[in-house]
Design a protein around this motif. Structure first.
Motif, PDB file in Angstrom:
ATOM      1  N   TYR A 198     -23.556  32.861  -6.135  1.00  0.00           N
ATOM      2  CA  TYR A 198     -24.733  33.727  -5.948  1.00  0.00           C
ATOM      3  C   TYR A 198     -24.462  34.768  -4.862  1.00  0.00           C
ATOM      4  CZ  TYR A 198     -29.264  35.282  -4.271  1.00  0.00           C
ATOM      5  OH  TYR A 198     -30.311  36.058  -3.860  1.00  0.00           O
ATOM      6  N   LEU A 230     -32.480  26.313   1.059  1.00  0.00           N
ATOM      7  CA  LEU A 230     -31.162  26.950   1.051  1.00  0.00           C
ATOM      8  C   LEU A 230     -30.636  27.046   2.473  1.00  0.00           C
ATOM      9  CD1 LEU A 230     -28.873  28.488  -0.337  1.00  0.00           C
ATOM     10  CD2 LEU A 230     -30.226  30.572  -0.130  1.00  0.00           C
ATOM     11  N   VAL A 257     -25.986  33.225   3.608  1.00  0.00           N
ATOM     12  CA  VAL A 257     -26.533  33.415   2.258  1.00  0.00           C
ATOM     13  C   VAL A 257     -28.068  33.448   2.284  1.00  0.00           C
ATOM     14  CG1 VAL A 257     -26.641  32.442  -0.076  1.00  0.00           C
ATOM     15  CG2 VAL A 257     -24.513  32.363   1.201  1.00  0.00           C
ATOM     16  N   GLU A 313     -30.309  24.949  -5.998  1.00  0.00           N
ATOM     17  CA  GLU A 313     -30.085  24.796  -4.555  1.00  0.00           C
ATOM     18  C   GLU A 313     -31.174  23.964  -3.896  1.00  0.00           C
ATOM     19  OE1 GLU A 313     -27.409  25.603  -2.509  1.00  0.00           O
ATOM     20  OE2 GLU A 313     -26.648  25.669  -4.544  1.00  0.00           O
ATOM     21  N   ASN A 346     -22.356  26.849  -6.185  1.00  0.00           N
ATOM     22  CA  ASN A 346     -23.481  27.626  -6.699  1.00  0.00           C
ATOM     23  C   ASN A 346     -23.890  28.714  -5.710  1.00  0.00           C
ATOM     24  OD1 ASN A 346     -25.602  28.167  -8.584  1.00  0.00           O
ATOM     25  ND2 ASN A 346     -27.025  27.008  -7.301  1.00  0.00           N
ATOM     26  N   ALA A 347     -23.999  28.350  -4.427  1.00  0.00           N
ATOM     27  CA  ALA A 347     -24.413  29.305  -3.403  1.00  0.00           C
ATOM     28  C   ALA A 347     -23.382  30.413  -3.228  1.00  0.00           C
ATOM     29  CB  ALA A 347     -24.647  28.586  -2.082  1.00  0.00           C
ATOM     30  N   ASN A 348     -22.101  30.064  -3.283  1.00  0.00           N
ATOM     31  CA  ASN A 348     -21.050  31.069  -3.111  1.00  0.00           C
ATOM     32  C   ASN A 348     -20.984  32.032  -4.283  1.00  0.00           C
ATOM     33  OD1 ASN A 348     -20.366  30.058  -0.649  1.00  0.00           O
ATOM     34  ND2 ASN A 348     -18.491  29.048  -1.311  1.00  0.00           N
ATOM     35  N   GLY A 392     -27.637  24.731   2.963  1.00  0.00           N
ATOM     36  CA  GLY A 392     -26.526  25.606   2.647  1.00  0.00           C
ATOM     37  C   GLY A 392     -25.239  25.279   3.379  1.00  0.00           C
ATOM     38  N   SER A 408     -23.248  22.339  -4.793  1.00  0.00           N
ATOM     39  CA  SER A 408     -24.228  23.189  -4.119  1.00  0.00           C
ATOM     40  C   SER A 408     -23.548  24.395  -3.489  1.00  0.00           C
ATOM     41  CB  SER A 408     -24.965  22.374  -3.047  1.00  0.00           C
ATOM     42  OG  SER A 408     -25.767  23.208  -2.241  1.00  0.00           O
TER      43      SER A 408
END
Length: 465
Positions: A308, A25, A222, A155, A304-306, A29, A301
């Motif tokens: 989360y 990540l 993140v 991720e 998804n990370a944002n 990221g 990606s």
């Protein structure tokens, strides 16, 4: 003087993330469309000097992450820097940092979802972009609702593909520079020193390049949010920060060096991927489609990370009474406790942002996007201010908790604050970036006013205590 904030609650979320999830990540990221496509704009203004622009921007991001890593290793929390700001500066700072970052993530999420939908629509024209957006939002919402491990696995593999793609690009580009690929001649330093020299637009070009690329490093934060959901948060975040920042700097700067060495900088232009141009030049078949796949994965990606990160941030705000308490509902998923209402709240606002982007990209949504354009720099400044206060406190009260230390404290922290202030001033003098600073400043002032009003109401209710 502000009152000391109340003690932070213990972390109620699961520990479903593994070290490999956190490492990848941190590594993947920030490797996104900003690098694969946005770097073309930086090269167009800085020439080969873009390498220096990325070094400066990367060094700034590295210093911020070191400070954030120090605090997160000592005091891991799902709210990360928002929690640290509250502990260091007061409730107003935690409220402001948390809500500004949440707003930033859910607005940027719309850009990523829309861009990914446009790529998918190009592959399957029969499916409208809005349908792709809906599909992406549903898939990642379900993944985030069921288990934090699902987020980690998505991720991990997304980041792995991006890292492999960049490593392959670096290898192919290096071979092309030395003429070791079929039908290629050694390039040498011709493009670095020719075409106007290494700094064709002088140091002004390098500075303009920094303004263009600095935001590409946003997203590393993140890692420290996710660290709270690992079995050993302190150790996990320390390892992830140490390894990820240097490697990302290598990928960014290495990529730029290859690009401006293989081709003249004048061959690049804003809006077109310099990676595609290089791969085409060295004879890689279907280079455009290959990079489209990589960019598509990078966008998903980031989406998804944002999602989360935004859900954990608003959950943390709710924990501290800075967001509706109803968002504290935690359900047991396949990988442990999941803040489902926080996920749904974030995806709901994110989906509204997507609709605004699809319907009014040049009016309402552009205003929203401008209002978060410089928020990252404001958040980074709060991180630096928090670290100044908390480092001194930790050295007195719990020096053993400092598993990861900021270099040359406090001097480099002050240097970072000065650099952030300098970047904001430079943005104000640039016609292209001035609206972002002004709109973002307006959004920040609004949040600060709300935070101040809440603080005044609390003080009044408690008789000034």
């Amino acid at each position: 003087m502000h009152d000391a904030p109340p003690p932070m609650p213990s972390e109620p979320l699961s520990h479903g993330l593994r070290q490999r999830h956190l490492t990848m990540l941190g590594l993947g990221g920030v490797i996104g469309a900003g690098l694969f496509v946005g770097s073309g704009a930086g090269i167009a203004v800085a020439g080969p000097g873009i390498v220096l622009s990325y070094l400066v921007a990367g060094a700034l991001a590295m210093l911020v992450m070191r400070m954030l890593g120090e605090m997160s290793a000592a005091m891991p929390a799902s709210g990360s820097f928002s929690v640290h700001a509250e502990r260091a500066l007061g409730r107003w700072a935690g409220f402001s940092a948390g809500w500004l970052y949440w707003f930033l993530l859910v607005v940027v999420l719309a850009v990523e979802a829309t861009a990914a939908a446009q790529i998918a629509h190009g592959w399957v024209p029969a499916v409208e972009p809005w349908a792709w957006v809906l599909l992406f939002m549903v898939v990642f919402t379900v993944a985030n609702l069921t288990s934090v491990k699902n987020f980690g696995e998505f991720e991990f593999w997304f980041a792995t593909l991006k890292v492999v793609a960049i490593l392959a690009f670096l290898v192919l580009g290096t071979l092309a520079v030395f003429g070791l690929l079929p039908d290629t001649d050694p390039v040498g330093l011709t493009h670095l020193t020719g075409d106007g020299g290494f700094l064709p637009n002088g140091w002004d070009g390098v500075v303009s390049g920094v303004l263009t690329v600095v935001f590409a490093f946003g997203g590393l934060e993140v890692v420290t949010i996710a660290a709270a959901e690992t079995a050993d948060p302190a150790r996990a975040v320390a390892r992830a920060v140490r390894s990820a920042v240097v490697r990302i700097l290598f990928f960014y700067v290495g990529s730029m060096l290859v690009i401006v060495t293989v081709l003249p900088w004048t061959a690049q232009q804003a809006g077109l991927s310099p990676y595609v141009k290089v791969l085409d030049a060295i004879g890689v078949p279907s280079a455009g489609q290959i990079m489209n796949v990589v960019i598509f994965v990078a966008l998903l990606s980031a989406l998804n990370a944002n999602l989360y990160g935004s859900s954990r941030m608003i959950f943390s705000l709710a924990e501290r009474g800075e967001a509706p308490r109803g968002l504290l509902k935690v359900s047991a998923g396949g990988g442990g406790r999941v803040p489902r209402r926080a996920v749904l709240a974030s995806v709901a606002f994110g989906f509204v942002s997507v609709l605004l982007n699809l319907r009014w990209p040049d009016t309402i949504f552009l205003s929203m996007l401008n209002s978060v354009g410089a928020v990252l720099l404001f958040v980074w400044a709060l991180i630096a201010l928090s670290q100044l206060r908390l480092r001194a406190r930790l050295e007195q009260e719990a020096p053993e908790a400092l598993a990861l230390r900021m270099w040359c404290f406090p001097y480099l922290t002050w240097v970072t604050l000065a650099a952030l202030f300098g970047v904001l001033l430079l943005m104000l003098t640039d016609d292209a970036t001035r609206p972002q600073v002004l709109w973002s400043a307006g959004a920040t002032v609004l949040v600060l006013l709300v935070a101040g009003a809440r603080e005044w109401r609390v003080r009044r209710a408690t008789g000034g205590r």
